[in-house]
Structures are given as C-alpha cells and as structure tokens.
Design an enzyme around this catalytic site. Sequence first.
Site, PDB file in Angstrom:
ATOM      1  N   LYS A   1       0.846  -1.190   0.000  1.00 23.94           N
ATOM      2  CA  LYS A   1       0.000   0.000   0.000  1.00 23.94           C
ATOM      3  C   LYS A   1       0.878   1.234   0.000  1.00 23.94           C
ATOM      4  CE  LYS A   1      -3.070   2.686   3.027  1.00 23.94           C
ATOM      5  NZ  LYS A   1      -3.774   2.763   4.328  1.00 23.94           N
TER       6      LYS A   1
ATOM      7  N   GLU B   1      -8.742  11.752  12.789  1.00 19.69           N
ATOM      8  CA  GLU B   1      -7.918  10.604  13.182  1.00 19.69           C
ATOM      9  C   GLU B   1      -7.029  10.915  14.374  1.00 19.69           C
ATOM     10  OE1 GLU B   1      -5.412   6.980  11.154  1.00 19.69           O
ATOM     11  OE2 GLU B   1      -6.347   8.528   9.938  1.00 19.69           O
TER      12      GLU B   1
END
Length: 424
Positions: free
Chosen positions: A186, A231
């Site tokens: 990723k 977050e």
Amino acid sequence: MTTPDTPRLVVDTTPVGDVSLLIPHTSQSEPLVWLRKGAGMIGIGEAVRLEFSGPDRMTEAAAAWRRLAASAHVSDRVGVPGTGLIAFGAFAFSALSTTTSVLVVPRTVIGRRGGRHWVTHVRLEGEELNTGHGGMTDAAEAAIADAMPVGEAFAVEFLDGQESPESYKLHVAEGVRRIRAGELDKVVLARDLVGTVPEGADLRRFVTDLAQGYPDCWTYAVDGLIGSSPETLVSVTEGAVTARVLAGTTGRGDGPDADEQAAVALATSQKDNDEHEFAVQSVVRSLESHTSHLAASEVPFTLKLPNLWHLATDVDGVLSDGASSLDLVSALHPTAAVAGAPTPDAVALIDDLEPFDRGRYAGPVGWVGADGDGEWAIALRCAQVDGDALTAYAGCGVVADSVPENELTETRIKFRPVVDSLEG
C-alpha cells in the site's frame, strides 16, 4: 536533567468562570487552537518556541520537552488534562522536509474540559507578571475579558498545486503497478491545492468554520497549520493509551437510503478492508512494546462525518514503560494510514512520486503536558498558511485494486472541509 540553555518557566493555572467560546481569545493572524466538541485549549503569544528537523526530530522534541518540564515551576489549581505547562506541536511528515517541526509554549492558555474552565499564565523566571490587586485571579479574569470578535468570512480561490489532477492519476497508476509487481502492499499518495489569503483576513474565521462544521474532529491551528482531523494518532491520559485508526473511505450518499448503501458498501469492500487492516496493524505493532493489555476491535466500524464515511478502529492499551505522548508519536509516525505498508518502502515511493514537500501535512499535530500526557492527531483535512500563501493537501490509500479516477474523486471529497470553508 536541565542544560544551561533550557529556559526556566514559571507556570500558574487558575480556575475561572464559564468560558463559552475559546477561539475569539486567540490571535487573528497566528491562532493556537486545539478543540473537539467545544472543549480544549487556545493559546496566546509565545513564551518558548522549540524547533526540530531531520530524522530525529520527534525523539529530540521528546528529550527537549522533558528538560523544559523538569526545569519549570508549575502551580496548577485545576488539575485536568491541558492545565499546567503545555505546548502545542506540529511535526513535518518527512525526515527530508525543509519545514521545521515545532513545540510552542504560549504565554497564556485558556481552556475548558469536563465543566472546568481555566487560564494558564507562563513567564520566564525573573519576569514579572502584572496580576493586579487580586493576584492571579485578576490576571486570569483579565485574560478572559480580552477577546476580539471573530472577523468576517473570507474567500480563497483555489488552483492546482504542483500535483495536477492528471499527474495525480498517473502517479496512482504507477503506485498500483508497483504494488502489483510485489514491491509493496500500500502507498498513500497526496496532491495539493494552492491559494492566496486576502490581506487582513482573520484566520480564526477559518478555524471557527471547521470547528462548527466538524465538531467530532480535532480542530487545530499550530504555527499556520489549520485543519480538522478525524484521526487520533495517540492520546495518553494517566497511563491510558488510545488511538483511532481511519483508512478506507467513501463519499456520503444523496439521501438516507443512498447514504446507508454507501456505508454498507464501504463496510463490505475487500479493497477498503485490506487498506484498513494495513493501517491497524501498523499502529498495533508500534504500540506493543510500550503498552500492556493492548486491544483493537476485530471488525472496523463505519464512522460518519459530514462529507464522507470512514472505516475506523479504536485501539486501547495501558502504558507500561513510562513513555510520554511524544515518545509514542515518534514510535507511531508514519502509520500505514498516511504512508503505506511496508512503511519504509511506502515512504520511499512517496518521495519518488510526489512532486512536493508535504510539510506538516499527515504529520503529528496536538499538545503535550509537563507530565508527558497529551493528545495528538494526524494533520489531515488541513492547509498550511505562510504569510498570504495557503496550501491545502489531500491523499488516498492506494492498493492493488485502486482505480486512479476513483482516488482522484476521493481527494476532492477530502478537500471539502478546507475548500468549503474558504471558497466563500
């Protein structure tokens, strides 16, 4: 252990009456803000500014903060997270960045949390503080009274930055190619928008609009970095460690039925769940050596924000080695949520493909207290303001099944908090 160049600070926190709004008390041009759901702190002025750069910027910051806190004389008559000696901080994403990382100790902090309201005054040892006839209480009440109404909204015309939509899609396609070739699992790739802030603009208006529009996010302003992040990188409070991992995103649906379908599609998407799992494991691995009883839910939940859905996982643990929140920031950054996996390979690919310096975008932003406790978010949904220049950033996690056009659309959704607040 203090060193000869460590400033000695005198810090006094005093309880005050109800402070209904915090943002009007901070600077129009250099706001210092940390808020969520109306609770948090604002700062005024600078008592101490510490700057760091390079690969050791976070460990150096942790060490410098320990020295500064150890040398300070602190009187705290409130005793909740955010009182006493604190610093607001923002760190560059990359070790190669030309942007400095900072810890800023304000001259004055005004805060509210859990029904408690306070003012903290900070001065260098030997400096006098004009407290009036009522002592620190008068000084605290004077700080509360000294607020300026937030200015009018201002507009910024956004233009493509160094990464155009077309070049972004090409770079996403290259990321997919390398992932499918087995080079990594990723990579998170970002693009930028640029604009000009009008002369005399009150940056507190930008902060206020974000805080009101995204109350469940961390709204922050530190050294020109302004944003509203969903977050939590890490929070440390009296030995309890928490983090919220977000990875996997889709836009909100148009209407209740479509919105529910969008959430279900995200929750059942193999591509998004794979991306999310990389991010969760990144956080767990980084925290394991510092904690006991570390736990993360087995299945992510869908987190609803005004403009999108995220896959989210909360991680909880108990601190086992006396690490400070800054130590944990150093251990965690960069997570797979903002870099990729494996992290070294993803960071190398970001350096290869992105045509700009991220600065503090996707780096840690938050605050730390004298005891090392603190709250840190990842600097997302943000813009950096330097003078009249403004740069906004948004990125997406790229995995083997990513489609460049879809990732471009996701960046447009992620730009919305900043763009909607500033387009007028």
